[in-house]
Motif scaffolding. Structure first.
Motif, PDB file in Angstrom:
ATOM      1  N   VAL A  89     -16.110  -4.950  -1.066  1.00 50.77           N
ATOM      2  CA  VAL A  89     -15.065  -6.025  -0.489  1.00 50.77           C
ATOM      3  C   VAL A  89     -16.227  -7.073  -0.096  1.00 50.77           C
ATOM      4  CG1 VAL A  89     -14.125  -6.495   1.810  1.00 50.77           C
ATOM      5  CG2 VAL A  89     -13.512  -4.454   0.411  1.00 50.77           C
ATOM      6  N   ALA A  90     -17.268  -6.810   0.381  1.00 46.72           N
ATOM      7  CA  ALA A  90     -18.450  -7.963   0.911  1.00 46.72           C
ATOM      8  C   ALA A  90     -18.718  -8.581  -0.436  1.00 46.72           C
ATOM      9  CB  ALA A  90     -19.448  -7.283   1.522  1.00 46.72           C
ATOM     10  N   GLN A  91     -19.112  -7.930  -1.545  1.00 49.01           N
ATOM     11  CA  GLN A  91     -19.455  -8.664  -2.763  1.00 49.01           C
ATOM     12  C   GLN A  91     -18.322  -9.654  -3.445  1.00 49.01           C
ATOM     13  OE1 GLN A  91     -20.931  -6.115  -6.173  1.00 49.01           O
ATOM     14  NE2 GLN A  91     -20.982  -7.647  -7.367  1.00 49.01           N
ATOM     15  N   HIS A  92     -17.348  -9.030  -3.305  1.00 54.60           N
ATOM     16  CA  HIS A  92     -16.044  -9.826  -3.676  1.00 54.60           C
ATOM     17  C   HIS A  92     -15.748 -11.141  -3.023  1.00 54.60           C
ATOM     18  CE1 HIS A  92     -15.068  -7.858  -7.585  1.00 54.60           C
ATOM     19  NE2 HIS A  92     -15.234  -6.480  -6.626  1.00 54.60           N
ATOM     20  N   ARG A  93     -16.213 -10.888  -1.306  1.00 54.37           N
ATOM     21  CA  ARG A  93     -15.820 -11.941  -0.524  1.00 54.37           C
ATOM     22  C   ARG A  93     -16.851 -12.968  -0.431  1.00 54.37           C
ATOM     23  NH1 ARG A  93     -11.233 -10.734   3.328  1.00 54.37           N
ATOM     24  NH2 ARG A  93     -10.088  -9.278   2.086  1.00 54.37           N
ATOM     25  N   GLU A 103      -4.681  -0.247  -3.660  1.00 56.05           N
ATOM     26  CA  GLU A 103      -5.131  -0.643  -5.104  1.00 56.05           C
ATOM     27  C   GLU A 103      -6.094  -1.668  -5.313  1.00 56.05           C
ATOM     28  OE1 GLU A 103      -1.238  -1.399  -6.926  1.00 56.05           O
ATOM     29  OE2 GLU A 103      -0.436   0.797  -6.929  1.00 56.05           O
ATOM     30  N   ARG A 104      -5.881  -2.523  -4.328  1.00 56.50           N
ATOM     31  CA  ARG A 104      -6.889  -3.746  -4.474  1.00 56.50           C
ATOM     32  C   ARG A 104      -8.237  -3.188  -3.941  1.00 56.50           C
ATOM     33  NH1 ARG A 104      -4.635  -7.541  -0.896  1.00 56.50           N
ATOM     34  NH2 ARG A 104      -5.708  -6.772   0.585  1.00 56.50           N
ATOM     35  N   LEU A 105      -8.555  -2.441  -2.879  1.00 54.82           N
ATOM     36  CA  LEU A 105      -9.654  -1.919  -2.672  1.00 54.82           C
ATOM     37  C   LEU A 105     -10.377  -0.752  -3.630  1.00 54.82           C
ATOM     38  CD1 LEU A 105      -9.225  -0.662   1.120  1.00 54.82           C
ATOM     39  CD2 LEU A 105     -10.609  -2.686   0.225  1.00 54.82           C
ATOM     40  N   LEU A 106      -9.452  -0.154  -4.364  1.00 58.66           N
ATOM     41  CA  LEU A 106      -9.875   0.596  -5.494  1.00 58.66           C
ATOM     42  C   LEU A 106     -10.355  -0.059  -6.643  1.00 58.66           C
ATOM     43  CD1 LEU A 106     -10.636   3.386  -6.516  1.00 58.66           C
ATOM     44  CD2 LEU A 106      -8.269   3.324  -7.431  1.00 58.66           C
ATOM     45  N   ARG A 107      -9.585  -1.285  -7.019  1.00 63.71           N
ATOM     46  CA  ARG A 107      -9.959  -2.165  -8.112  1.00 63.71           C
ATOM     47  C   ARG A 107     -11.315  -3.018  -7.675  1.00 63.71           C
ATOM     48  NH1 ARG A 107      -5.803  -5.046  -8.021  1.00 63.71           N
ATOM     49  NH2 ARG A 107      -6.339  -6.538  -6.822  1.00 63.71           N
ATOM     50  N   SER A 135       7.799  -3.676   2.333  1.00 66.07           N
ATOM     51  CA  SER A 135       7.862  -2.386   3.152  1.00 66.07           C
ATOM     52  C   SER A 135       6.223  -2.449   3.380  1.00 66.07           C
ATOM     53  CB  SER A 135       8.513  -1.467   2.401  1.00 66.07           C
ATOM     54  OG  SER A 135       7.717  -0.848   1.518  1.00 66.07           O
ATOM     55  N   ALA A 136       6.104  -1.326   4.356  1.00 64.62           N
ATOM     56  CA  ALA A 136       4.857  -0.924   5.079  1.00 64.62           C
ATOM     57  C   ALA A 136       4.058  -0.280   3.998  1.00 64.62           C
ATOM     58  CB  ALA A 136       4.900  -0.389   6.273  1.00 64.62           C
ATOM     59  N   SER A 137       4.880   0.674   3.225  1.00 61.13           N
ATOM     60  CA  SER A 137       4.258   1.466   2.302  1.00 61.13           C
ATOM     61  C   SER A 137       3.817   0.661   1.134  1.00 61.13           C
ATOM     62  CB  SER A 137       5.422   2.524   2.092  1.00 61.13           C
ATOM     63  OG  SER A 137       6.291   2.250   1.331  1.00 61.13           O
ATOM     64  N   THR A 138       4.655  -0.218   0.667  1.00 56.88           N
ATOM     65  CA  THR A 138       4.370  -1.159  -0.533  1.00 56.88           C
ATOM     66  C   THR A 138       2.872  -2.139  -0.215  1.00 56.88           C
ATOM     67  OG1 THR A 138       6.724  -1.203  -0.902  1.00 56.88           O
ATOM     68  CG2 THR A 138       5.256  -2.556  -1.988  1.00 56.88           C
ATOM     69  N   ARG A 139       2.939  -2.322   0.937  1.00 54.75           N
ATOM     70  CA  ARG A 139       1.894  -3.364   1.425  1.00 54.75           C
ATOM     71  C   ARG A 139       0.517  -2.183   1.427  1.00 54.75           C
ATOM     72  NH1 ARG A 139       5.018  -5.685   5.438  1.00 54.75           N
ATOM     73  NH2 ARG A 139       3.920  -4.362   6.905  1.00 54.75           N
ATOM     74  N   PHE A 140       0.744  -1.200   1.841  1.00 55.43           N
ATOM     75  CA  PHE A 140      -0.306  -0.282   2.179  1.00 55.43           C
ATOM     76  C   PHE A 140      -0.873   0.127   0.589  1.00 55.43           C
ATOM     77  CE2 PHE A 140      -1.788   4.279   2.086  1.00 55.43           C
ATOM     78  CZ  PHE A 140      -3.171   4.272   2.930  1.00 55.43           C
ATOM     79  N   ARG A 141       0.092   0.512  -0.153  1.00 51.78           N
ATOM     80  CA  ARG A 141      -0.171   0.808  -1.579  1.00 51.78           C
ATOM     81  C   ARG A 141      -1.016  -0.271  -2.511  1.00 51.78           C
ATOM     82  NH1 ARG A 141       4.549   1.634  -4.280  1.00 51.78           N
ATOM     83  NH2 ARG A 141       5.159   3.032  -2.713  1.00 51.78           N
ATOM     84  N   SER A 142      -0.257  -1.352  -1.907  1.00 53.17           N
ATOM     85  CA  SER A 142      -1.033  -2.741  -2.867  1.00 53.17           C
ATOM     86  C   SER A 142      -2.354  -2.881  -2.346  1.00 53.17           C
ATOM     87  CB  SER A 142      -0.197  -3.914  -2.318  1.00 53.17           C
ATOM     88  OG  SER A 142      -0.928  -5.273  -2.761  1.00 53.17           O
ATOM     89  N   GLY A 143      -2.716  -2.821  -0.852  1.00 53.17           N
ATOM     90  CA  GLY A 143      -4.030  -3.154  -0.373  1.00 53.17           C
ATOM     91  C   GLY A 143      -4.839  -1.712  -0.550  1.00 53.17           C
TER      92      GLY A 143
END
Length: 138
Positions: A94-98, A12-16, A2-10
């Motif tokens: 994000v830039a450092q990880h990419r 969480e990834r940004l925060l990590r 779902s959109a909310s699951t994708r948003f939460r996953s994204g």
């Protein structure tokens, strides 16, 4: 998914990414440290002199270019300027990880230099126009 699951996953990834980026966290720590130090230490006299010295005005850039460019990247004049810090932390993370550390540092440095030169050019052009106008009106 779902959109909310994708948003939460994204999110969480940004925060990590943000919490594991040494450049992003280091930059935020230096900016916050400088901000708190110049606000707390020596009342307002130190704050005013640091902000004046780090200003990227034409006089400062002409007098001590390297110091002004270095200091202006870490000095925030008002508390509202800190509102941009979380956005920068996420962007740097994000830039450092990419890209990696070195390309990010080069990008930050070149970006800061170009932005400063652009603003200085605008100030110079505006002051030149104002000078020409004042001469032609007399």
């Amino acid at each position: 998914m779902s959109a909310s699951t994708r948003f939460r996953s994204g999110t969480e990834r940004l925060l990590r990414d943000a919490l594991t980026s040494d450049i992003a966290l280091g930059y935020a720590a230096v900016v916050l440290g400088v901000f708190v130090f110049i606000r707390v230490y020596d009342g307002g006299a130190l704050r005013d002199s640091v902000i004046a010295a780090a200003s990227t005005n034409l006089d400062n850039l002409q007098a001590d270019t390297f110091t002004v460019l270095l200091c202006s990247a870490f000095v925030v004049e008002k508390a509202t300027g800190l509102l941009l810090l979380p956005v920068l932390v996420i962007a740097f993370a994000v830039a450092q990880h990419r890209l990696g550390r070195l390309p990010l540092l080069v990008t930050i440095t070149v970006g800061h230099l170009l932005a400063t030169l652009f603003v200085a050019r605008c100030w110079f052009t505006a002051s030149l126009r104002a000078s020409c106008r004042s001469r032609s009106s007399t």
